[in-house]
Design a protein around this motif. Structure first.
Motif, PDB file in Angstrom:
ATOM      1  N   LEU A 134     -10.161 -22.944  -9.542  1.00 38.00           N
ATOM      2  CA  LEU A 134      -9.463 -24.212  -9.705  1.00 38.00           C
ATOM      3  C   LEU A 134      -8.789 -24.713  -8.431  1.00 38.00           C
ATOM      4  CD1 LEU A 134      -7.784 -23.599 -13.185  1.00 38.00           C
ATOM      5  CD2 LEU A 134      -9.746 -25.082 -12.694  1.00 38.00           C
ATOM      6  N   PHE A 135      -8.336 -23.774  -7.576  1.00 39.68           N
ATOM      7  CA  PHE A 135      -7.528 -24.173  -6.417  1.00 39.68           C
ATOM      8  C   PHE A 135      -8.087 -23.715  -5.070  1.00 39.68           C
ATOM      9  CE2 PHE A 135      -4.649 -23.682 -10.060  1.00 39.68           C
ATOM     10  CZ  PHE A 135      -4.023 -24.925 -10.087  1.00 39.68           C
ATOM     11  N   ARG A 136      -9.100 -22.841  -5.111  1.00 42.45           N
ATOM     12  CA  ARG A 136      -9.646 -22.264  -3.876  1.00 42.45           C
ATOM     13  C   ARG A 136      -8.574 -21.505  -3.083  1.00 42.45           C
ATOM     14  NH1 ARG A 136     -13.674 -22.657  -6.218  1.00 42.45           N
ATOM     15  NH2 ARG A 136     -15.645 -23.520  -5.543  1.00 42.45           N
ATOM     16  N   LYS A 137      -7.718 -20.800  -3.813  1.00 47.39           N
ATOM     17  CA  LYS A 137      -6.649 -20.011  -3.204  1.00 47.39           C
ATOM     18  C   LYS A 137      -6.714 -18.574  -3.718  1.00 47.39           C
ATOM     19  CE  LYS A 137      -4.605 -23.483  -1.067  1.00 47.39           C
ATOM     20  NZ  LYS A 137      -4.510 -23.567   0.415  1.00 47.39           N
ATOM     21  N   ARG A 138      -6.335 -17.628  -2.839  1.00 50.19           N
ATOM     22  CA  ARG A 138      -6.270 -16.221  -3.220  1.00 50.19           C
ATOM     23  C   ARG A 138      -4.820 -15.750  -3.071  1.00 50.19           C
ATOM     24  NH1 ARG A 138     -11.589 -14.683  -3.538  1.00 50.19           N
ATOM     25  NH2 ARG A 138     -13.077 -15.774  -2.169  1.00 50.19           N
ATOM     26  N   PRO A 139      -4.185 -15.327  -4.156  1.00 52.14           N
ATOM     27  CA  PRO A 139      -2.765 -14.948  -4.095  1.00 52.14           C
ATOM     28  C   PRO A 139      -2.537 -13.627  -3.364  1.00 52.14           C
ATOM     29  CG  PRO A 139      -3.651 -14.445  -6.252  1.00 52.14           C
ATOM     30  CD  PRO A 139      -4.746 -15.176  -5.512  1.00 52.14           C
ATOM     31  N   LYS A 140      -1.406 -13.560  -2.673  1.00 55.73           N
ATOM     32  CA  LYS A 140      -1.018 -12.338  -1.964  1.00 55.73           C
ATOM     33  C   LYS A 140       0.315 -11.785  -2.452  1.00 55.73           C
ATOM     34  CE  LYS A 140      -3.440 -13.656   2.305  1.00 55.73           C
ATOM     35  NZ  LYS A 140      -3.301 -13.926   3.759  1.00 55.73           N
ATOM     36  N   THR A 141       1.026 -12.595  -3.254  1.00 58.27           N
ATOM     37  CA  THR A 141       2.307 -12.183  -3.823  1.00 58.27           C
ATOM     38  C   THR A 141       2.158 -12.114  -5.334  1.00 58.27           C
ATOM     39  OG1 THR A 141       3.468 -13.350  -2.048  1.00 58.27           O
ATOM     40  CG2 THR A 141       4.774 -12.696  -3.973  1.00 58.27           C
ATOM     41  N   PHE A 142       2.782 -11.108  -5.954  1.00 53.02           N
ATOM     42  CA  PHE A 142       2.620 -10.922  -7.395  1.00 53.02           C
ATOM     43  C   PHE A 142       3.901 -11.244  -8.149  1.00 53.02           C
ATOM     44  CE2 PHE A 142       1.873  -8.540 -11.359  1.00 53.02           C
ATOM     45  CZ  PHE A 142       0.596  -9.003 -11.652  1.00 53.02           C
ATOM     46  N   PHE A 143       3.716 -11.905  -9.303  1.00 49.54           N
ATOM     47  CA  PHE A 143       4.819 -12.293 -10.185  1.00 49.54           C
ATOM     48  C   PHE A 143       4.485 -11.744 -11.564  1.00 49.54           C
ATOM     49  CE2 PHE A 143       7.511 -14.941 -12.762  1.00 49.54           C
ATOM     50  CZ  PHE A 143       8.534 -15.408 -11.948  1.00 49.54           C
ATOM     51  N   ASN A 144       4.984 -10.551 -11.883  1.00 47.03           N
ATOM     52  CA  ASN A 144       4.602  -9.902 -13.131  1.00 47.03           C
ATOM     53  C   ASN A 144       5.289 -10.541 -14.334  1.00 47.03           C
ATOM     54  OD1 ASN A 144       3.146  -8.080 -14.639  1.00 47.03           O
ATOM     55  ND2 ASN A 144       4.520  -6.350 -14.278  1.00 47.03           N
ATOM     56  N   THR A 145       4.730 -10.336 -15.497  1.00 45.35           N
ATOM     57  CA  THR A 145       5.319 -10.816 -16.745  1.00 45.35           C
ATOM     58  C   THR A 145       6.770 -10.362 -16.847  1.00 45.35           C
ATOM     59  OG1 THR A 145       3.165 -10.575 -17.813  1.00 45.35           O
ATOM     60  CG2 THR A 145       5.095 -10.809 -19.249  1.00 45.35           C
ATOM     61  N   GLY A 146       7.695 -11.318 -17.016  1.00 51.80           N
ATOM     62  CA  GLY A 146       9.107 -10.970 -17.130  1.00 51.80           C
ATOM     63  C   GLY A 146       9.656 -10.252 -15.919  1.00 51.80           C
ATOM     64  N   LEU A 147       8.955 -10.363 -14.788  1.00 54.58           N
ATOM     65  CA  LEU A 147       9.295  -9.628 -13.558  1.00 54.58           C
ATOM     66  C   LEU A 147       9.427  -8.129 -13.815  1.00 54.58           C
ATOM     67  CD1 LEU A 147      11.813 -11.955 -11.630  1.00 54.58           C
ATOM     68  CD2 LEU A 147       9.311 -11.896 -11.578  1.00 54.58           C
ATOM     69  N   VAL A 148       8.616  -7.610 -14.724  1.00 52.42           N
ATOM     70  CA  VAL A 148       8.617  -6.171 -15.001  1.00 52.42           C
ATOM     71  C   VAL A 148       8.151  -5.415 -13.760  1.00 52.42           C
ATOM     72  CG1 VAL A 148       7.528  -4.347 -16.356  1.00 52.42           C
ATOM     73  CG2 VAL A 148       8.270  -6.455 -17.471  1.00 52.42           C
ATOM     74  N   TYR A 149       8.920  -4.382 -13.400  1.00 54.46           N
ATOM     75  CA  TYR A 149       8.583  -3.638 -12.170  1.00 54.46           C
ATOM     76  C   TYR A 149       9.150  -2.224 -12.234  1.00 54.46           C
ATOM     77  CZ  TYR A 149       8.149  -2.181  -7.335  1.00 54.46           C
ATOM     78  OH  TYR A 149       7.808  -1.485  -6.207  1.00 54.46           O
ATOM     79  N   SER A 150       8.407  -1.302 -11.636  1.00 55.30           N
ATOM     80  CA  SER A 150       8.846   0.070 -11.387  1.00 55.30           C
ATOM     81  C   SER A 150       8.032   0.577 -10.207  1.00 55.30           C
ATOM     82  CB  SER A 150       8.619   0.965 -12.615  1.00 55.30           C
ATOM     83  OG  SER A 150       7.231   1.121 -12.845  1.00 55.30           O
ATOM     84  N   ASP A 151       8.357   1.755  -9.719  1.00 54.39           N
ATOM     85  CA  ASP A 151       7.572   2.320  -8.616  1.00 54.39           C
ATOM     86  C   ASP A 151       6.107   2.464  -9.013  1.00 54.39           C
ATOM     87  OD1 ASP A 151       9.791   2.532  -6.979  1.00 54.39           O
ATOM     88  OD2 ASP A 151      10.258   4.577  -7.622  1.00 54.39           O
ATOM     89  N   LYS A 152       5.874   2.909 -10.244  1.00 51.40           N
ATOM     90  CA  LYS A 152       4.503   3.083 -10.730  1.00 51.40           C
ATOM     91  C   LYS A 152       3.762   1.750 -10.773  1.00 51.40           C
ATOM     92  CE  LYS A 152       1.878   4.915 -14.663  1.00 51.40           C
ATOM     93  NZ  LYS A 152       1.973   5.557 -16.013  1.00 51.40           N
ATOM     94  N   ILE A 153       4.440   0.711 -11.255  1.00 53.40           N
ATOM     95  CA  ILE A 153       3.826  -0.618 -11.314  1.00 53.40           C
ATOM     96  C   ILE A 153       3.609  -1.168  -9.911  1.00 53.40           C
ATOM     97  CG2 ILE A 153       4.186  -3.007 -12.075  1.00 53.40           C
ATOM     98  CD1 ILE A 153       5.685  -1.833 -14.503  1.00 53.40           C
ATOM     99  N   GLY A 154       4.538  -0.874  -9.008  1.00 49.58           N
ATOM    100  CA  GLY A 154       4.376  -1.303  -7.626  1.00 49.58           C
ATOM    101  C   GLY A 154       3.098  -0.777  -7.013  1.00 49.58           C
ATOM    102  N   LYS A 155       2.750   0.471  -7.348  1.00 53.57           N
ATOM    103  CA  LYS A 155       1.494   1.057  -6.863  1.00 53.57           C
ATOM    104  C   LYS A 155       0.296   0.300  -7.431  1.00 53.57           C
ATOM    105  CE  LYS A 155      -1.026   4.492  -5.053  1.00 53.57           C
ATOM    106  NZ  LYS A 155      -2.383   4.148  -5.518  1.00 53.57           N
ATOM    107  N   LEU A 156       0.356  -0.051  -8.718  1.00 56.20           N
ATOM    108  CA  LEU A 156      -0.734  -0.807  -9.341  1.00 56.20           C
ATOM    109  C   LEU A 156      -0.909  -2.167  -8.665  1.00 56.20           C
ATOM    110  CD1 LEU A 156      -0.082  -0.189 -13.158  1.00 56.20           C
ATOM    111  CD2 LEU A 156      -1.673   1.026 -11.653  1.00 56.20           C
ATOM    112  N   ILE A 157       0.214  -2.818  -8.376  1.00 56.41           N
ATOM    113  CA  ILE A 157       0.174  -4.142  -7.749  1.00 56.41           C
ATOM    114  C   ILE A 157      -0.423  -4.051  -6.347  1.00 56.41           C
ATOM    115  CG2 ILE A 157       1.600  -6.044  -6.874  1.00 56.41           C
ATOM    116  CD1 ILE A 157       3.569  -5.416  -9.171  1.00 56.41           C
ATOM    117  N   ALA A 158       0.045  -3.073  -5.569  1.00 57.03           N
ATOM    118  CA  ALA A 158      -0.463  -2.899  -4.203  1.00 57.03           C
ATOM    119  C   ALA A 158      -1.950  -2.552  -4.208  1.00 57.03           C
ATOM    120  CB  ALA A 158       0.339  -1.816  -3.489  1.00 57.03           C
TER     121      ALA A 158
END
Length: 411
Positions: A134-158
């Motif tokens: 739709l936009f011809r863009k590739r995201p480099k920053t992640f915005f998780n649902t409800g900003l859910v985050y932990s070290d384990k999730i950080g690894k998944l995102i990276a």
């Protein structure tokens, strides 16, 4: 100079029909097409379209000094495309200015980051593809649902190729830390972390139109005055909120659009501030402090953890059952059933199943659970029948092949 990282979330879940128990096993739609079309049009006309126009006008006047981030879910994009293409075109025009960074998400705003790593990867990949289409863009920053985050999730995102993530700042584990800085995850590969300034974000998102608030009315001059009081150690202020804050949650009559316009105009005219989308904000050249997050945090609820979605047995049962369909759906590879399953994973459905969460469109939490489980039970039945049919087909082919082999051997 203090960087102001302004990020807006755009998300609309697919609302369910009043799906009755006696409809299970029939051929009835799950989602309320009329309501979904009505809501996306209402929010678009009240919020998305006027805010997009305001930002485009400011970009025409101030050029690259006006820059923001947008996190648009796949569900929102699908509804725009289906029910109100004009608003999708408006977002495309805004992104085409080059002044907007698009952020990655799970496709439907799901909880897959805490439920299933491989499913999380699939959903993120699908969202990336949708953004590129739709936009011809590739995201480099992640915005998780409800900003859910932990070290384990950080690894998944990276692992999905992202360089940074936006996370909630107002949590007990960050007490005593400067929230207005960029940190780095303790996982490998490292992930840059932008901490949401909860107080300054919620002053706009939730308190702007509250007449009982001690700071009401909030003006752009007052808000910038608060920013000027920040210490020299403050490097990056991350302000993250729902895009519908402007015009839908706070109606036009509250002055919210004037506030946004004057705030951005005043910020670009100040020498001490610079509007930066996430990736630009990362280029400070300063060494980031490591940030350890052993347990999952979020921006939801008082506790700022997963309790907004997993606080009671109703929520837990619904979540466990919908995610349990993963393997069977992969086996049958049915596009329609998979799409419906994707929309049913939106975390909004589980929020409605707890009385302490506001904004429930149902009579109560139990009613939300019953309506959802009727739909889910029908999906489970359809998937089960498809699996049986596929198994029968495979068995039939196996017998036919085995019969031919026996015939050849006998001759």
């Amino acid at each position: 100079m203090i960087q102001i990282c302004l990020i807006f979330q755009v998300h609309q879940p697919f609302r369910l029909r009043n799906f009755h128990f006696f409809e299970i096993g029939g051929r009835y739609p799950y989602f309320d097409e009329e309501k979904n079309a009505k809501i996306i049009r209402q929010v678009a006309e009240n919020s998305y379209l006027p805010t997009n126009r305001l930002l485009q006008d400011l970009i025409k006047s101030y050029g690259t000094k006006i820059k923001i981030g947008l996190a648009i879910s796949g569900c929102a994009l699908d509804q725009m495309e289906a029910y109100f293409p004009e608003v999708l075109e408006s977002f495309q025009q805004l992104v085409a200015t080059g002044n907007v960074e698009l952020l990655g998400q799970t496709y439907s705003g799901s909880l897959s980051s805490v439920k299933d790593a491989s499913l999380f990867a699939d959903e993120v990949s699908d969202h990336k593809k949708r953004l590129f289409t739709l936009f011809r863009k590739r995201p480099k920053t992640f915005f998780n649902t409800g900003l859910v985050y932990s070290d384990k999730i950080g690894k998944l995102i990276a692992d999905q190729g992202f360089k940074a993530a936006v996370i909630e700042g107002a949590t007990p584990i960050f007490e005593g830390r400067n929230l207005n800085r960029i940190y780095e995850s303790t996982t490998a590969p490292p992930l840059k972390l932008l901490l949401r300034n909860t107080s300054l974000s919620d002053d706009i998102a939730f308190r702007f139109a509250r007449h009982d608030w001690s700071e009401w009315p909030l003006t752009s001059e007052k808000y910038i005055g608060w920013l000027k009081q920040l210490s020299p150690d403050d490097q990056t202020v991350t302000l993250a909120m729902d895009y519908a804050t402007f015009g839908e949650h706070h109606k036009k009559e509250t002055g919210i659009f004037d506030f946004l316009q004057y705030l951005l105009e005043n910020l670009v005219q100040e020498n001490n501030f610079k509007l930066c989308p996430p990736q630009s904000a990362l280029k400070t050249g300063k060494k980031e402090e490591k940030l350890q997050v052993p347990n999952a945090i979020s921006w939801s609820g008082i506790q700022k953890n997963l309790s907004a979605w997993e606080n009671n047995e109703l929520q837990i049962e619904a979540i466990e059952r919908v995610y349990a369909l993963k393997n069977d759906l992969k086996l049958i590879n049915d596009k329609e059933l998979s799409r419906n399953w994707e929309y049913l994973k939106s975390a909004d459905h589980f929020l409605y199943m707890d009385e302490k969460n506001g904004g429930n469109p149902y009579e109560n939490a139990y009613d939300a659970f019953l309506k959802y489980m009727n739909v889910l039970s029908d999906l489970e039945l359809k998937v089960k029948n498809k699996v049986k049919a596929k198994s029968a087909t495979v068995e039939k082919k196996h017998r036919k092949k085995h019969g031919r082999r026996q015939k050849i051997e006998s001759t």
